[in-house]
Design a protein around this motif. Structure first.
Motif, PDB file in Angstrom:
ATOM      1  N   GLY A  10       0.819  -1.232  -0.153  1.00 31.84           N
ATOM      2  CA  GLY A  10       0.049   0.171  -0.149  1.00 31.84           C
ATOM      3  C   GLY A  10       0.746   1.442  -0.076  1.00 31.84           C
ATOM      4  O   GLY A  10       2.032   1.244  -0.233  1.00 31.84           O
ATOM      5  N   PHE A  11       0.064   2.282   0.183  1.00 34.74           N
ATOM      6  CA  PHE A  11       0.830   3.670   0.044  1.00 34.74           C
ATOM      7  C   PHE A  11       2.094   3.844   1.124  1.00 34.74           C
ATOM      8  O   PHE A  11       3.167   3.830   0.908  1.00 34.74           O
ATOM      9  N   ILE A  12       1.716   3.816   2.404  1.00 41.39           N
ATOM     10  CA  ILE A  12       2.760   3.950   3.457  1.00 41.39           C
ATOM     11  C   ILE A  12       3.492   2.777   3.812  1.00 41.39           C
ATOM     12  O   ILE A  12       4.772   3.157   3.862  1.00 41.39           O
ATOM     13  N   ASP A  33       0.779  -9.053   2.204  1.00 42.01           N
ATOM     14  CA  ASP A  33      -0.143  -8.138   1.524  1.00 42.01           C
ATOM     15  C   ASP A  33      -1.227  -9.019   0.899  1.00 42.01           C
ATOM     16  O   ASP A  33      -0.948  -9.704   0.192  1.00 42.01           O
ATOM     17  N   LEU A  34      -2.537  -8.601   1.271  1.00 46.19           N
ATOM     18  CA  LEU A  34      -3.689  -9.163   0.390  1.00 46.19           C
ATOM     19  C   LEU A  34      -3.668  -8.739  -0.965  1.00 46.19           C
ATOM     20  O   LEU A  34      -4.364  -9.263  -1.857  1.00 46.19           O
ATOM     21  N   THR A  36      -5.280  -6.065  -1.968  1.00 47.34           N
ATOM     22  CA  THR A  36      -7.126  -5.512  -2.390  1.00 47.34           C
ATOM     23  C   THR A  36      -6.711  -4.317  -3.383  1.00 47.34           C
ATOM     24  O   THR A  36      -5.815  -4.200  -3.915  1.00 47.34           O
ATOM     25  N   GLY A  39      -3.840  -2.408  -2.793  1.00 47.10           N
ATOM     26  CA  GLY A  39      -2.192  -2.658  -2.595  1.00 47.10           C
ATOM     27  C   GLY A  39      -1.894  -2.904  -4.383  1.00 47.10           C
ATOM     28  O   GLY A  39      -2.716  -3.190  -5.187  1.00 47.10           O
ATOM     29  N   ASP A  59      -3.718 -13.014   3.838  1.00 43.00           N
ATOM     30  CA  ASP A  59      -4.535 -12.077   4.313  1.00 43.00           C
ATOM     31  C   ASP A  59      -4.295 -12.222   5.968  1.00 43.00           C
ATOM     32  O   ASP A  59      -4.217 -13.225   6.542  1.00 43.00           O
ATOM     33  N   ILE A  60      -4.288 -10.841   6.757  1.00 44.42           N
ATOM     34  CA  ILE A  60      -3.852 -10.871   8.041  1.00 44.42           C
ATOM     35  C   ILE A  60      -5.134 -11.575   8.981  1.00 44.42           C
ATOM     36  O   ILE A  60      -4.818 -11.849   9.987  1.00 44.42           O
ATOM     37  N   PHE A  81       0.839  -2.470   9.043  1.00 45.07           N
ATOM     38  CA  PHE A  81      -0.010  -1.201   8.259  1.00 45.07           C
ATOM     39  C   PHE A  81      -1.294  -1.838   7.648  1.00 45.07           C
ATOM     40  O   PHE A  81      -1.881  -0.982   7.093  1.00 45.07           O
ATOM     41  N   THR A  85      -8.634   1.657   4.526  1.00 44.09           N
ATOM     42  CA  THR A  85      -8.100   2.792   4.996  1.00 44.09           C
ATOM     43  C   THR A  85      -8.979   4.125   4.653  1.00 44.09           C
ATOM     44  O   THR A  85      -8.650   4.995   4.973  1.00 44.09           O
ATOM     45  N   THR A 100     -10.754  -6.881   8.427  1.00 44.72           N
ATOM     46  CA  THR A 100      -9.359  -6.392   8.501  1.00 44.72           C
ATOM     47  C   THR A 100      -8.594  -5.781   9.466  1.00 44.72           C
ATOM     48  O   THR A 100      -7.861  -6.109  10.172  1.00 44.72           O
ATOM     49  N   SER A 124      -1.557   3.183  13.818  1.00 41.16           N
ATOM     50  CA  SER A 124      -2.828   3.602  13.914  1.00 41.16           C
ATOM     51  C   SER A 124      -2.910   5.386  13.355  1.00 41.16           C
ATOM     52  O   SER A 124      -2.055   5.518  12.485  1.00 41.16           O
ATOM     53  N   TYR A 150     -14.726   3.655   9.651  1.00 40.61           N
ATOM     54  CA  TYR A 150     -13.130   3.381   9.597  1.00 40.61           C
ATOM     55  C   TYR A 150     -12.501   3.633  10.970  1.00 40.61           C
ATOM     56  O   TYR A 150     -11.816   3.091  11.637  1.00 40.61           O
ATOM     57  N   LYS A 154     -10.247   1.327  13.630  1.00 40.71           N
ATOM     58  CA  LYS A 154      -8.841   1.515  14.053  1.00 40.71           C
ATOM     59  C   LYS A 154      -8.888   1.662  15.741  1.00 40.71           C
ATOM     60  O   LYS A 154      -7.882   1.165  16.074  1.00 40.71           O
ATOM     61  N   ASN A 180      -1.307  11.493   5.610  1.00 46.23           N
ATOM     62  CA  ASN A 180      -0.122  11.368   4.883  1.00 46.23           C
ATOM     63  C   ASN A 180      -0.361  11.669   3.486  1.00 46.23           C
ATOM     64  O   ASN A 180      -1.436  11.751   2.841  1.00 46.23           O
TER      65      ASN A 180
HETATM   66  P1  NAD Z   1      -3.423   1.710   1.782  1.00 45.93           P
HETATM   67  O1  NAD Z   1      -4.951   1.693   1.786  1.00 45.93           O
HETATM   68  O2  NAD Z   1      -2.636   2.563   0.820  1.00 45.93           O
HETATM   69  O3  NAD Z   1      -2.903   0.401   1.936  1.00 45.93           O
HETATM   70  C1  NAD Z   1      -3.374  -0.593   2.690  1.00 45.93           C
HETATM   71  C2  NAD Z   1      -2.667  -1.950   2.190  1.00 45.93           C
HETATM   72  O4  NAD Z   1      -3.120  -2.862   3.033  1.00 45.93           O
HETATM   73  C3  NAD Z   1      -3.043  -2.346   0.956  1.00 45.93           C
HETATM   74  O5  NAD Z   1      -1.437  -2.906   0.322  1.00 45.93           O
HETATM   75  C4  NAD Z   1      -3.683  -3.541   0.904  1.00 45.93           C
HETATM   76  O6  NAD Z   1      -3.596  -4.587  -0.021  1.00 45.93           O
HETATM   77  C5  NAD Z   1      -3.499  -3.948   2.248  1.00 45.93           C
HETATM   78  N1  NAD Z   1      -4.514  -5.081   2.832  1.00 45.93           N
HETATM   79  C6  NAD Z   1      -5.802  -4.576   3.126  1.00 45.93           C
HETATM   80  N2  NAD Z   1      -6.562  -5.653   3.813  1.00 45.93           N
HETATM   81  C7  NAD Z   1      -5.535  -6.710   3.914  1.00 45.93           C
HETATM   82  C8  NAD Z   1      -5.547  -7.890   4.707  1.00 45.93           C
HETATM   83  N3  NAD Z   1      -6.705  -8.267   5.142  1.00 45.93           N
HETATM   84  N4  NAD Z   1      -4.503  -8.579   4.636  1.00 45.93           N
HETATM   85  C9  NAD Z   1      -3.089  -8.124   4.252  1.00 45.93           C
HETATM   86  N5  NAD Z   1      -3.325  -6.909   3.612  1.00 45.93           N
HETATM   87  C10 NAD Z   1      -4.491  -6.168   3.436  1.00 45.93           C
HETATM   88  O7  NAD Z   1      -3.252   2.413   3.209  1.00 45.93           O
HETATM   89  P2  NAD Z   1      -2.279   3.616   3.834  1.00 45.93           P
HETATM   90  O8  NAD Z   1      -2.567   4.780   3.348  1.00 45.93           O
HETATM   91  O9  NAD Z   1      -0.952   3.093   3.226  1.00 45.93           O
HETATM   92  O10 NAD Z   1      -2.434   3.284   5.372  1.00 45.93           O
HETATM   93  C11 NAD Z   1      -1.472   2.261   5.890  1.00 45.93           C
HETATM   94  C12 NAD Z   1      -1.814   2.247   7.514  1.00 45.93           C
HETATM   95  O11 NAD Z   1      -1.466   3.466   7.945  1.00 45.93           O
HETATM   96  C13 NAD Z   1      -3.197   1.814   7.763  1.00 45.93           C
HETATM   97  O12 NAD Z   1      -3.157   1.287   9.015  1.00 45.93           O
HETATM   98  C14 NAD Z   1      -3.697   3.356   8.127  1.00 45.93           C
HETATM   99  O13 NAD Z   1      -5.016   3.243   9.056  1.00 45.93           O
HETATM  100  C15 NAD Z   1      -2.552   3.913   8.792  1.00 45.93           C
HETATM  101  N6  NAD Z   1      -2.730   5.348   8.732  1.00 45.93           N
HETATM  102  C16 NAD Z   1      -2.930   6.309   7.341  1.00 45.93           C
HETATM  103  C17 NAD Z   1      -2.828   7.576   7.270  1.00 45.93           C
HETATM  104  C18 NAD Z   1      -2.941   8.281   5.846  1.00 45.93           C
HETATM  105  O14 NAD Z   1      -2.903   9.459   5.588  1.00 45.93           O
HETATM  106  N7  NAD Z   1      -3.072   7.353   4.765  1.00 45.93           N
HETATM  107  C19 NAD Z   1      -2.537   8.064   8.332  1.00 45.93           C
HETATM  108  C20 NAD Z   1      -2.473   7.877   9.481  1.00 45.93           C
HETATM  109  C21 NAD Z   1      -2.513   6.196   9.764  1.00 45.93           C
END
Ligand code: NAD
Ligand code: DAU
Length: 350
Positions: A10-12, A33-34, A36, A39, A59-60, A81, A85, A100, A124, A150, A154, A180
Motif C-alpha cells: 500500500g501507500f505508507i 499483503d492481500l 486488495t 495494494g 490475509d492478516i 500497516f 483505510t 481486516t 494507527s 473506519y 482503528k 499522509n
Molecule cells: P492503503 O490503503 O494505501 O494500503 C493498505 C494496504 O493493506 C494495501 O496494500 C492492501 O492490499 C493491504 N491490505 C488490506 N487488507 C488486508 C488484509 N486483510 N491482509 C493483508 N493486507 C491487507 O493504506 P495506507 O494509507 O498506506 O495506510 C497504511 C496504514 O496507515 C493503515 O493502517 C492506516 O490506518 C494508517 N494510517 C494512514 C494514514 C493516511 O493518511 N493514509 C494516516 C495515519 C495512519
C-alpha cells in the motif's frame, strides 16, 4: 532483524519497506499483503529483487495462513500497516473494515504472542481521537471518540493491542499519525484525487464548505518515525506523529492549482461527507522529546515533489483509473447522496 511488514504494497507500507531496507543493512523483510484494490506490487518493484526482501500474498485475518508464515520465519518484529483505510468506503460498507482492521489485528496479535515476537508496532491514526474545534491538539491521552466506521475500527484495534500488552504481555505499541501524502497514494484520498483530476482538467471535488482542516505529513517522514518506534518505543505506549502543517482543504486545493498552473474554475463543491470531522491537529511533543524526531519537509516542497511524481508516473495512474475505479466513484456519489437523504439500504441487506 527479521520483520513482518503487513500491508507493504500500500501507500505508507511501501514507503516503510523502501526506507527500512535502505536505512538498516541487517533488516530482512517479509511483506504480507492481500493486494486488495489499494495494494499494488508496482509500489515496491524497486526492492522486489533485494535478497533481504520477500513478498507473500496473504490475509492478516486468515489464521491458518498467518500460522504458516510465522512458522516458516522466526520474526523478531511485526509492523502492521495492513488495513482498509478510506473513510468514504467505510460509510458505504463497514464489513471489510471490521474484518481486516479489528479481526486481522487480533489474528496478528495471537501469532505474535504464540511466536514470542520482540516488538509489535500497530500503525494507527489520529482519526481515533475524533474531531476538534478551532483550537487544541490531540495528545496521546486524549480520549478516543471515533466518528466513522473506519476510525471506529482503528480505535477498536488500538484497544485490542493495548489489551494484549496487559493480558498476554505482547510487547506491542501504537503509533497515531496525521494525514499522509506523497508518491504512490491511491487516488481516492484528497491530494491524489486533486492532482490526478487536475492533470486531466476534470472537476476537483471539495466536500461541504472546504474548511475542514487536516495536518499533512510526507509519508517518508512517517516511515522514519515508525522505525524509531520499532527501535526505541516502549511496549504499552502510544506515540503521536504529526507535522504541524495544518491546512484547510481549500488551502490545499488552491496550492495544488497554483503549483500546476490550473484555473480555480476546476473546483467543484459537492455534498459533504456524513459526520465529516472538522479538524485534526496532533501534539507530537512526546516523540520530539523522547526520540528527537522532527519533520524536515515543508508542505509546499512535499506537495511539489508529489505533483512531479504523479506527472512522471502517468502509466501508474492509468493502470489504477480503470473501469472499476470509475464505477466505484459513480457508486460512491449515488450511495452517499442516498445515505444523506436517509434512503440508502445497507450493503448487507443488498
Ligand atoms: P492503503 O490503503 O494505501 O494500503 C493498505 C494496504 O493493506 C494495501 O496494500 C492492501 O492490499 C493491504 N491490505 C488490506 N487488507 C488486508 C488484509 N486483510 N491482509 C493483508 N493486507 C491487507 O493504506 P495506507 O494509507 O498506506 O495506510 C497504511 C496504514 O496507515 C493503515 O493502517 C492506516 O490506518 C494508517 N494510517 C494512514 C494514514 C493516511 O493518511 N493514509 C494516516 C495515519 C495512519
Ligand atoms: O488522519 C489520518 C487519516 O487520513 C487516515 O487514517 C486515513 O486512512 C486517511 O484516509 C485520511 O483520512 P481523511 O478522511 O482525513 O482523508 P481523505 O483524503 O479522505 O480526506 C481529506 C479531507 O479532504 C477530508 O476533510 C475530506 C476531504 N475530501 C476528500 C476527498 C477524497 C474532499 O473534500 N474531497 C475529496 O474528493
Amino acid at each position: 532483524m527479521k520483520i513482518l511488514v503487513t500491508g507493504g504494497a500500500g501507500f505508507i507500507g511501501s514507503s516503510f519497506v523502501r526506507y527500512l531496507l535502505g536505512a538498516r543493512e541487517d533488516a530482512e523483510i517479509v511483506n504480507l499483503d492481500l493486494l486488495t484494490y489499494a495494494g499494488n506490487l508496482r509500489n515496491i518493484e524497486e526492492v522486489a529483487a533485494n535478497p533481504r526482501y520477500r513478498f507473500v500474498r496473504g490475509d492478516i485475518a486468515d489464521r491458518v495462513q498467518l500460522r504458516e508464515v510465522f512458522e516458516e520465519h522466526q520474526f523478531d518484529a511485526v509492523v502492521n500497516f495492513a488495513a482498509e483505510t478510506h473513510v468514504d468506503r467505510s460509510i458505504l460498507d463497514s464489513a471489510p473494515f471490521v474484518r481486516t482492521n479489528i479481526e486481522g489485528t487480533r489474528c496478528l496479535l495471537e501469532e505474535a504472542r504464540r511466536y514470542k515476537v520482540e516488538r509489535f508496532i500497530q500503525i494507527s491514526t489520529d482519526e481515533v481521537y475524533g474531531s476538534l474545534g478551532s483550537t487544541g491538539s490531540f495528545r496521546e491521552d486524549t480520549p478516543l471518540d471515533p466518528t466513522s466506521p473506519y476510525s471506529a475500527s482503528k480505535a477498536a484495534a488500538d484497544l485490542m493491542v493495548l489489551a494484549y500488552v496487559k493480558t498476554h504481555r505482547v510487547p506491542a505499541l501504537v503509533t497515531r499519525c496525521s494525514n499522509n501524502y506523497g508518491p504512490y497514494q491511491f487516488p481516492e484520498k484528497l491530494i491524489p484525487v486533486l492532482i490526478t483530476n487536475a492533470m486531466e482538467n476534470r472537476p476537483l471535488p471539495i466536500y461541504g464548505d472546504g474548511m475542514n482542516v487536516r495536518e499533512w505529513i510526507f509519508a517518508d517522514e512517517h516511515s522514519r518515525a515508525v522505525l524509531m518506534a520499532l527501535e526505541r518505543g516502549n511496549p504499552g505506549e502510544v506515540y503521536n506523529v504529526g507535522s504541524g502543517h495544518e491546512k484547510t482543504n481549500l488551502e490545499v486545493v488552491h496550492e495544488i492549482l497554483r503549483l500546476m498552473d490550473k484555473p480555480e474554475s476546476l473546483i467543484q463543491f459537492v455534498k459533504d461527507r456524513p459526520a465529516h470531522d472538522r479538524r485534526y491537529s496532533i501534539d507530537c511533543s512526546k516523540i520530539r522529546r523522547e526520540w528527537a524526531w522532527s519533520p524536515e519537509i515543508d508542505f509546499c516542497t512535499g506537495l511539489a515533489a508529489t505533483i512531479e511524481w504523479y506527472r512522471t508516473h502517468q502509466d501508474w495512474i492509468r493502470e489504477i483509473k480503470n473501469t472499476s475505479y470509475l464505477s466505484y466513484y459513480d457508486q460512491m456519489y449515488t450511495r452517499r447522496d442516498e445515505t444523506l437523504a436517509g434512503t440508502a439500504s445497507s450493503k448487507e441487506e443488498d
